[in-house]
Design a protein around this motif. Sequence first.
Motif, PDB file in Angstrom:
ATOM      1  N   LEU A  70      -1.987  17.279  -7.672  1.00 39.31           N
ATOM      2  CA  LEU A  70      -3.225  17.843  -7.134  1.00 39.31           C
ATOM      3  C   LEU A  70      -3.696  18.948  -8.070  1.00 39.31           C
ATOM      4  CD1 LEU A  70      -2.139  18.047  -3.405  1.00 39.31           C
ATOM      5  CD2 LEU A  70      -3.717  16.390  -4.406  1.00 39.31           C
ATOM      6  N   VAL A  71      -4.942  18.851  -8.462  1.00 42.50           N
ATOM      7  CA  VAL A  71      -5.475  19.825  -9.406  1.00 42.50           C
ATOM      8  C   VAL A  71      -6.503  20.681  -8.678  1.00 42.50           C
ATOM      9  CG1 VAL A  71      -6.607  20.134 -11.626  1.00 42.50           C
ATOM     10  CG2 VAL A  71      -5.183  18.108 -11.211  1.00 42.50           C
ATOM     11  N   PHE A  72      -6.317  21.985  -8.729  1.00 41.07           N
ATOM     12  CA  PHE A  72      -7.267  22.881  -8.061  1.00 41.07           C
ATOM     13  C   PHE A  72      -8.103  23.612  -9.088  1.00 41.07           C
ATOM     14  CE2 PHE A  72      -4.109  21.881  -4.948  1.00 41.07           C
ATOM     15  CZ  PHE A  72      -4.854  21.686  -3.805  1.00 41.07           C
ATOM     16  N   GLU A  73      -9.357  23.198  -9.190  1.00 43.84           N
ATOM     17  CA  GLU A  73     -10.242  23.814 -10.175  1.00 43.84           C
ATOM     18  C   GLU A  73     -11.224  24.761  -9.530  1.00 43.84           C
ATOM     19  OE1 GLU A  73     -11.788  20.129 -11.627  1.00 43.84           O
ATOM     20  OE2 GLU A  73     -10.427  20.070 -13.326  1.00 43.84           O
ATOM     21  N   ASN A  74     -11.434  24.605  -8.234  1.00 46.02           N
ATOM     22  CA  ASN A  74     -12.474  25.368  -7.575  1.00 46.02           C
ATOM     23  C   ASN A  74     -11.958  26.351  -6.545  1.00 46.02           C
ATOM     24  OD1 ASN A  74     -15.078  23.901  -8.558  1.00 46.02           O
ATOM     25  ND2 ASN A  74     -13.551  22.331  -8.107  1.00 46.02           N
ATOM     26  N   VAL A  75     -10.715  26.115  -6.131  1.00 48.26           N
ATOM     27  CA  VAL A  75     -10.107  27.023  -5.172  1.00 48.26           C
ATOM     28  C   VAL A  75      -8.836  27.529  -5.816  1.00 48.26           C
ATOM     29  CG1 VAL A  75      -9.060  27.218  -2.905  1.00 48.26           C
ATOM     30  CG2 VAL A  75     -11.010  25.703  -3.231  1.00 48.26           C
TER      31      VAL A  75
ATOM     32  N   ALA B  67       0.851  -1.190   0.000  1.00 45.05           N
ATOM     33  CA  ALA B  67       0.000   0.000   0.000  1.00 45.05           C
ATOM     34  C   ALA B  67       0.885   1.238   0.000  1.00 45.05           C
ATOM     35  CB  ALA B  67      -0.906   0.009   1.228  1.00 45.05           C
ATOM     36  N   GLY B  68       0.541   2.209  -0.832  1.00 42.67           N
ATOM     37  CA  GLY B  68       1.337   3.434  -0.870  1.00 42.67           C
ATOM     38  C   GLY B  68       1.114   4.256   0.389  1.00 42.67           C
ATOM     39  N   PHE B  69       2.188   4.850   0.910  1.00 39.29           N
ATOM     40  CA  PHE B  69       2.060   5.698   2.101  1.00 39.29           C
ATOM     41  C   PHE B  69       2.256   7.144   1.671  1.00 39.29           C
ATOM     42  CE2 PHE B  69       1.871   4.897   6.737  1.00 39.29           C
ATOM     43  CZ  PHE B  69       1.740   6.210   7.135  1.00 39.29           C
ATOM     44  N   ALA B  70       1.233   7.963   1.888  1.00 41.73           N
ATOM     45  CA  ALA B  70       1.268   9.323   1.360  1.00 41.73           C
ATOM     46  C   ALA B  70       1.640  10.354   2.420  1.00 41.73           C
ATOM     47  CB  ALA B  70      -0.093   9.678   0.758  1.00 41.73           C
ATOM     48  N   ASN B  71       2.478  11.258   2.023  1.00 43.22           N
ATOM     49  CA  ASN B  71       2.808  12.451   2.810  1.00 43.22           C
ATOM     50  C   ASN B  71       3.134  12.197   4.281  1.00 43.22           C
ATOM     51  OD1 ASN B  71       2.154  13.861   0.471  1.00 43.22           O
ATOM     52  ND2 ASN B  71       0.051  14.211   1.136  1.00 43.22           N
ATOM     53  N   PRO B  72       3.979  11.229   4.592  1.00 40.44           N
ATOM     54  CA  PRO B  72       4.237  10.976   6.017  1.00 40.44           C
ATOM     55  C   PRO B  72       4.778  12.197   6.757  1.00 40.44           C
ATOM     56  CG  PRO B  72       5.776   9.762   4.620  1.00 40.44           C
ATOM     57  CD  PRO B  72       4.696  10.279   3.729  1.00 40.44           C
ATOM     58  N   CYS B  73       5.349  13.161   6.036  1.00 38.84           N
ATOM     59  CA  CYS B  73       5.949  14.304   6.747  1.00 38.84           C
ATOM     60  C   CYS B  73       4.912  15.306   7.232  1.00 38.84           C
ATOM     61  CB  CYS B  73       6.988  15.009   5.877  1.00 38.84           C
ATOM     62  SG  CYS B  73       6.284  16.077   4.616  1.00 38.84           S
TER      63      CYS B  73
ATOM     64  N   VAL C 232      12.709  15.423   1.068  1.00 38.80           N
ATOM     65  CA  VAL C 232      12.457  15.619  -0.357  1.00 38.80           C
ATOM     66  C   VAL C 232      11.533  16.819  -0.586  1.00 38.80           C
ATOM     67  CG1 VAL C 232      11.573  14.561  -2.472  1.00 38.80           C
ATOM     68  CG2 VAL C 232      12.769  13.161  -0.772  1.00 38.80           C
ATOM     69  N   ARG C 233      10.590  17.021   0.307  1.00 32.94           N
ATOM     70  CA  ARG C 233       9.628  18.105   0.097  1.00 32.94           C
ATOM     71  C   ARG C 233      10.290  19.446   0.395  1.00 32.94           C
ATOM     72  NH1 ARG C 233       4.302  18.730  -1.114  1.00 32.94           N
ATOM     73  NH2 ARG C 233       3.963  16.489  -1.197  1.00 32.94           N
ATOM     74  N   GLU C 234      10.894  19.995  -0.636  1.00 32.12           N
ATOM     75  CA  GLU C 234      11.651  21.251  -0.506  1.00 32.12           C
ATOM     76  C   GLU C 234      10.706  22.440  -0.591  1.00 32.12           C
ATOM     77  OE1 GLU C 234      14.865  22.129  -0.192  1.00 32.12           O
ATOM     78  OE2 GLU C 234      16.048  20.307  -0.511  1.00 32.12           O
ATOM     79  N   GLU C 235       9.826  22.538   0.343  1.00 30.62           N
ATOM     80  CA  GLU C 235       8.929  23.677   0.449  1.00 30.62           C
ATOM     81  C   GLU C 235       8.418  23.670   1.874  1.00 30.62           C
ATOM     82  OE1 GLU C 235       5.108  23.447  -1.426  1.00 30.62           O
ATOM     83  OE2 GLU C 235       4.741  21.396  -0.772  1.00 30.62           O
ATOM     84  N   SER C 236       7.741  24.740   2.265  1.00 30.67           N
ATOM     85  CA  SER C 236       7.053  24.744   3.548  1.00 30.67           C
ATOM     86  C   SER C 236       5.565  24.786   3.260  1.00 30.67           C
ATOM     87  CB  SER C 236       7.436  25.976   4.374  1.00 30.67           C
ATOM     88  OG  SER C 236       8.799  25.905   4.726  1.00 30.67           O
TER      89      SER C 236
ATOM     90  N   LYS D  73       6.701  22.896  -7.995  1.00 27.38           N
ATOM     91  CA  LYS D  73       7.367  21.610  -7.822  1.00 27.38           C
ATOM     92  C   LYS D  73       6.622  20.630  -6.935  1.00 27.38           C
ATOM     93  CE  LYS D  73      12.161  23.124  -8.328  1.00 27.38           C
ATOM     94  NZ  LYS D  73      12.971  23.861  -7.347  1.00 27.38           N
ATOM     95  N   PHE D  74       5.810  21.163  -5.997  1.00 26.27           N
ATOM     96  CA  PHE D  74       5.273  20.238  -4.976  1.00 26.27           C
ATOM     97  C   PHE D  74       3.755  20.234  -4.836  1.00 26.27           C
ATOM     98  CE2 PHE D  74       9.697  20.731  -3.775  1.00 26.27           C
ATOM     99  CZ  PHE D  74      10.053  19.400  -3.597  1.00 26.27           C
ATOM    100  N   CYS D  75       3.052  20.660  -5.861  1.00 33.29           N
ATOM    101  CA  CYS D  75       1.608  20.606  -5.771  1.00 33.29           C
ATOM    102  C   CYS D  75       1.149  19.173  -6.074  1.00 33.29           C
ATOM    103  CB  CYS D  75       0.972  21.605  -6.744  1.00 33.29           C
ATOM    104  SG  CYS D  75      -0.756  21.874  -6.378  1.00 33.29           S
ATOM    105  N   HIS D  76       1.576  18.271  -5.202  1.00 34.90           N
ATOM    106  CA  HIS D  76       1.218  16.866  -5.379  1.00 34.90           C
ATOM    107  C   HIS D  76       1.296  16.156  -4.035  1.00 34.90           C
ATOM    108  CE1 HIS D  76       5.738  16.773  -6.086  1.00 34.90           C
ATOM    109  NE2 HIS D  76       5.580  16.022  -5.016  1.00 34.90           N
ATOM    110  N   ALA D  77       0.658  15.008  -3.996  1.00 32.14           N
ATOM    111  CA  ALA D  77       0.824  14.139  -2.839  1.00 32.14           C
ATOM    112  C   ALA D  77       1.988  13.219  -3.142  1.00 32.14           C
ATOM    113  CB  ALA D  77      -0.444  13.327  -2.603  1.00 32.14           C
TER     114      ALA D  77
END
Lengths: 227, 639, 266
Positions: free
Chosen positions: B626-631, B256-262, B578-582, B603-607
Amino acid sequence: MSWFAKYSRSSIGAKHVMAVSGLLLLLFAVVHMLGHLQMFGGQDMYNKYANFLQSLWEVKWPTRAGLLAMVLVHIATAMSLVAKNRAARPVGYAVYRPVRSTAAGRSMILTGLVILAFIVFHIVHFTLGQVQPGVFHTLDAQGRYDAYSMYVYGFQNVGLYAAYLVGILLLSVHLGHGAASWLQSLGFRHPKYPYDKLGRLTAVVLFVGYMIPPTAVLVGLIKLPGA
Amino acid sequence: MKLDARIPGGPIEQKWQNAKFDLKLVNPANKRKYKVIVVGSGLAGGAAASTLAELGYDVACFCFQDSPRRAHSIAAQGGINAAKNYQNDGDSIHRLFYDTVKGGDFRAREANVHRLAEVSVDIIDQCAAMGVPFAREYGGTLANRSFGGAQVSRTFYARGQTGQQLLLGVYAALSRQIGAGRVTMFARTEMLDVVLNDAGAAVGIVVRDLVTGKIESHAAHAVVLATGGYGNAFYLSTNAKGCNVTATYRAYKKGAGFANPCYTQIHPTCIPVSGDYQSKLTLMSESLRNDGRVWVPMSTTDIDKEPAKIGDEARDYFLERKYPSYGNLSPRDIASRAAKEQCDDGRGVGPGNRGVYLDFRDAINRDGEDKVREKYGNLFDMYERITGENPYKRPMRIYPAVHYTMGGLWVDYHLQTTIPGLFCLGEANFSDHGANRLGASALMQGLADGYFIIPYTLGNYLAGVDAKGLADPKSAAFTSVEAEVKGGIDKLLAIKGKRSADSFHKELGTVMWEECGMARSKESLTRALEKIPKLREEFWSNLSVLGGRDSFNQSLEKAGRVADFLEFGELLVKDALVREESCGGHFRVEHQEAGEAKRDDDKFCHAAVWEYKGTDAAPVRNEEPLVFENVKLATRSYK
Amino acid sequence: MAKSGHDLIDIKVHVWRQKDAKDPGKLVKYDVAGVSTHASFLEMLDILNEQLVAKGEEPVAFDHDCREGICGSCSMMINGRPHGGQKATTACQLHMRLFRTGDEIYVEPWRAAAFPVIKDLVVDRTAFDRVIAAGGFVTANCGSAPDANDNLIPKEHADKAFEAAACIGCGACVAACPNGSAMLFVAAKLSHLHHLPQGQPERLHRTSAVVTAMDAAGFGNCSNHYECEAACPKDISRDVIAEMNKDFAKAAFIHRDRSTKADGGG
């Protein structure tokens, strides 16, 4: 099992049985106490009252049967509850510090058993006349059983007075717990009307009410007729 | 790793409606032929188990606690959000959706969040119908209060025990199904692995009976994990002592993939650490920030002064100063960092000068002590019991602590992980809160997943599974996993070293908090990546687990969980590196602008979804864009 | 108020050690030195356990989880009182500042036939779960709820319900009761639901169902000592027991048992 048997054998049903039988016995104890206060009304008044009770067999025997039944039910239920409660804690604590319960509450079984013995003694004494046979079933001037004199003879005896003092004390303690308890058991409790003090009040009233006439006899305020 | 989020088509307001129509159904008469395993009995798991049983499925529910009523959802204090707009203050489903996406720093999946906001209103209705004693106005309507990150009053609550009351509602519903024989409950039973069939679908689990120590297999047509978050990777957190990552981490090791543990949330208002014996940290509900004002002395010379003797002119109400429009109700990540900043500046108070004041003086002067007592009495009492200080007289001292984890198993719109038939709900999944969760939204998500989402999406999965194909728990698929699990336990017992599992856990926690806590940098994270493997090595050579494997053995339970934390902690740090952003709870000191977090949407608009590749291979990082169509992606501002 | 004064105390604890359900068990005395007065009681046991592990002895097993007084896991008699006897406090919230150097502290598991000991201080409280499964719920399938504001509930009623619902199911009431009775727990659950309109339709059936389950679990009876009320970490009043007593009579005398009627599935 019928619904009633099921109910009365359940924990809360048993509580209700204890409460109702206990309440009826408590009411009897209060009436009985009020009856004895008539000692202050003199021989005539007291004997009249005693003979009134004795003569109405339609009332006397059902009452006696009822009281006996209540006592038996109360005791039998209590015994079964004690057995269940013991079984509910097979291993005790090395250290146990109760903080809210009262000595009266915790010793209900003990006081209850002593009271049972006391009641038997009381019946032997005043109903069967085996304690002081010499003053039993004497007649007064009107030819009635002279309960008044029997009472006075009884409590002029310091030993008997002391026995009743202990018996009545335990009875009051027992009924004091019961007087507050039955309300809780039957669910009559409202934050506006706390009944916790009712128990202590009942105990005091019963103790004082029962012990005033004998004490009056002992100190000579109530005397034999003509004495 | 294929990451198909299966987001339904159509405008965002209609996606869930469309999905509900398109999802396949299982005929009522056939439902009882399907067996479903639910692991965890908190808001998500308990609600899922009871609701699936109500629908007619044959459910087995597992929890490691002695009763399903003790799941850690019980500790949530403040409340649960719902877009009821009972206060007529401008709330709406869209606003709750917007606030949640923004609060999550634009790192959540829009469609999931919108669905969450939609079903939030049903949750309140359902809970009220179950007899949850929510706070009421005198007229009998439901009361609300405000929480961080929102300018409307949409939080429903039951004094300071909202989590307990909601969980008791769930537990009651679950108990009803247990009594009716539709749920088989396994308490004091810990899941130690999932079992997959040859096609790679989840068909059961292997558990340890914590009383007898027996290892057992349970087969099902689908497995639902609702096993909570991994905040205890930091050792000291507001989580219960038993909270652990084992179920999700072992699922991760099975594919199972583990998302965004940080993405970990640091809660700003916790009682500070008082000494090295400290076993956990206690939260003081965010609701306190409705009336409490947060401050530190202006000057470092005042930090040891009695707070009452420091006049207003010498106090720095730093949240009100920095974020005038949200003030003390700024979101958790922002309030936490602000508190840390003041302490780093040398103006912290209390032991070790790691603390800020949360002061009720003004609320008490304004509304009277009684009013304050009515609102927060139990929290004030709790504070006094723990610290020995009276918060009516002296401001509380608070400091941030690990509280919640937004990361978790990756799930698609159906809440299915990358393993077919393995679903994940509540805090254990990653789906709704992005990089930061708003207060009072965890309860909402747990119940949304359990009550209103999984009953639909699981049916869709089961409709495609042959009811007659229940796996055989005696088959090789199960016995091989059982052997693995037993081997793992024997390995722990065979070390016979000197140190307790707890001592390793504490040490790991210190590394995680120091190097990967509220502020993370390349250097600190690199240090952590050196320290953790060393610690793990010592663990496997110097651990002491006393007692046997075939009996009740808390040391053994703990050792297994710590072993997983020691591996998982490394994954968490890697993700942070790896997530070089805040963003939200993830703050990289290299990426900031005037002290505020600076996202890198290019670079990081993703899970980030981690894929296990074996004990000796490095895990692979996959991305779900991640695609933002409404916000509109914007810099989050609470000024 | 000592600001950060970490007074350290040395104490002796007598802890109940019992290998498993069959072992007769015994109290074992341990010295625990240098315990900070800011530590919680369970943290003191953690310290003891670390000492035991260092000596190669099996640590003391005890139930605990949230450690903030809400999950109801912790369950130990401390010096003869459940949770140690501080008002409205669970063992995990009890702090060592209440103790002094030289104190002898007795720690025992809950004692009740319905709560058999599993190991050391850990007992099996599933009897409580069975009581709730028998009827401690509102029958309301998910999805069937009306709008939450359709049922107006006076604040006083909601508050009363909440006060009873605050029960954390720890079992201190049973442990404290001289009779090992669970009435405060059972009655609290009923009182919670019975102060709300949602609880009314099944009120009498629920009362008799949970009381029957309570009796079957082997709990003792109530003889109105109110030790339960004094021991309750959530300050639940004995009033709830009175409510249950009354409802039980109504259920017995007035209510027609549901089992005699066709039941459309519940």
